[in-house]
Design a protein around this motif. Sequence first.
Motif, PDB file in Angstrom:
ATOM      1  N   UNK A 112       8.644  -6.998  10.516  1.00 18.01           N
ATOM      2  CA  UNK A 112       9.792  -6.532   9.735  1.00 18.01           C
ATOM      3  C   UNK A 112       9.867  -5.006   9.717  1.00 18.01           C
ATOM      4  N   UNK A 113       8.726  -4.342   9.687  1.00 15.98           N
ATOM      5  CA  UNK A 113       8.691  -2.875   9.692  1.00 15.98           C
ATOM      6  C   UNK A 113       8.991  -2.300  11.076  1.00 15.98           C
ATOM      7  N   UNK A 114       8.917  -3.118  12.119  1.00 18.90           N
ATOM      8  CA  UNK A 114       9.212  -2.645  13.465  1.00 18.90           C
ATOM      9  C   UNK A 114       8.023  -2.042  14.183  1.00 18.90           C
ATOM     10  N   UNK A 115       6.819  -2.327  13.723  1.00 19.14           N
ATOM     11  CA  UNK A 115       5.619  -1.729  14.316  1.00 19.14           C
ATOM     12  C   UNK A 115       5.411  -2.235  15.738  1.00 19.14           C
ATOM     13  N   UNK A 116       5.586  -3.537  15.951  1.00 17.77           N
ATOM     14  CA  UNK A 116       5.366  -4.100  17.284  1.00 17.77           C
ATOM     15  C   UNK A 116       6.373  -3.558  18.287  1.00 17.77           C
ATOM     16  N   UNK A 117       7.613  -3.375  17.843  1.00 12.41           N
ATOM     17  CA  UNK A 117       8.649  -2.824  18.725  1.00 12.41           C
ATOM     18  C   UNK A 117       8.305  -1.393  19.118  1.00 12.41           C
ATOM     19  N   UNK A 128       4.199   7.958   6.221  1.00 10.36           N
ATOM     20  CA  UNK A 128       3.708   6.718   6.776  1.00 10.36           C
ATOM     21  C   UNK A 128       3.602   5.681   5.668  1.00 10.36           C
ATOM     22  N   UNK A 129       4.131   4.501   5.921  1.00 10.96           N
ATOM     23  CA  UNK A 129       4.107   3.423   4.947  1.00 10.96           C
ATOM     24  C   UNK A 129       2.876   2.568   5.204  1.00 10.96           C
ATOM     25  N   UNK A 130       2.126   2.300   4.144  1.00 11.27           N
ATOM     26  CA  UNK A 130       0.957   1.448   4.301  1.00 11.27           C
ATOM     27  C   UNK A 130       1.343   0.024   3.936  1.00 11.27           C
ATOM     28  N   UNK A 131       0.869  -0.906   4.727  1.00  9.60           N
ATOM     29  CA  UNK A 131       1.143  -2.315   4.501  1.00  9.60           C
ATOM     30  C   UNK A 131      -0.129  -2.947   3.965  1.00  9.60           C
ATOM     31  N   UNK A 176      -3.220 -14.924   5.370  1.00  7.40           N
ATOM     32  CA  UNK A 176      -3.082 -13.477   5.208  1.00  7.40           C
ATOM     33  C   UNK A 176      -2.691 -12.818   6.527  1.00  7.40           C
ATOM     34  N   UNK A 177      -3.241 -13.305   7.641  1.00  8.93           N
ATOM     35  CA  UNK A 177      -2.884 -12.761   8.956  1.00  8.93           C
ATOM     36  C   UNK A 177      -1.423 -13.048   9.269  1.00  8.93           C
ATOM     37  N   UNK A 178      -0.945 -14.254   8.951  1.00 13.03           N
ATOM     38  CA  UNK A 178       0.465 -14.593   9.178  1.00 13.03           C
ATOM     39  C   UNK A 178       1.379 -13.676   8.369  1.00 13.03           C
ATOM     40  N   UNK A 179       1.001 -13.437   7.106  1.00 17.19           N
ATOM     41  CA  UNK A 179       1.805 -12.563   6.248  1.00 17.19           C
ATOM     42  C   UNK A 179       1.803 -11.141   6.797  1.00 17.19           C
ATOM     43  N   UNK A 180       0.634 -10.683   7.268  1.00 12.05           N
ATOM     44  CA  UNK A 180       0.534  -9.336   7.831  1.00 12.05           C
ATOM     45  C   UNK A 180       1.419  -9.197   9.066  1.00 12.05           C
ATOM     46  N   UNK A 181       1.372 -10.179   9.969  1.00 12.19           N
ATOM     47  CA  UNK A 181       2.201 -10.123  11.179  1.00 12.19           C
ATOM     48  C   UNK A 181       3.680 -10.098  10.818  1.00 12.19           C
ATOM     49  N   UNK A 182       4.077 -10.897   9.834  1.00 13.72           N
ATOM     50  CA  UNK A 182       5.479 -10.930   9.412  1.00 13.72           C
ATOM     51  C   UNK A 182       5.910  -9.565   8.867  1.00 13.72           C
ATOM     52  N   UNK A 183       5.039  -8.943   8.047  1.00 18.67           N
ATOM     53  CA  UNK A 183       5.366  -7.631   7.483  1.00 18.67           C
ATOM     54  C   UNK A 183       5.449  -6.567   8.576  1.00 18.67           C
ATOM     55  N   UNK A 184       4.511  -6.590   9.525  1.00 19.37           N
ATOM     56  CA  UNK A 184       4.527  -5.606  10.604  1.00 19.37           C
ATOM     57  C   UNK A 184       5.750  -5.775  11.494  1.00 19.37           C
TER      58      UNK A 184
END
Length: 70
Positions: A26-31, A1-4, A16-24
């Motif tokens: 990109x990682x495909x978490x929402x999908x 598991x990769x930690x963001x 920070x929330x915008x950056x977190x959403x962008x990273x998530x």
Amino acid sequence: MITVQVHVVDNNVEKAIKVLKRKLTKEGVFRQLKEKRWHEKPSDMRRRKERQARRRLRRQMARARARTTR
């Protein structure tokens, strides 16, 4: 598991929330969350993956054609 991890600088939580959403994203978490929301039959999963593979192949072929016509 990769930690963001996201660092909050100067108490700028919104950024920070915008950056977190962008990273998530990109990682495909929402999908993955969207896919796991309901049970998918194995036959439907196979069909969906085949459809995605065809779409990916079509996109690659279109990009290759675009590169050769330049």
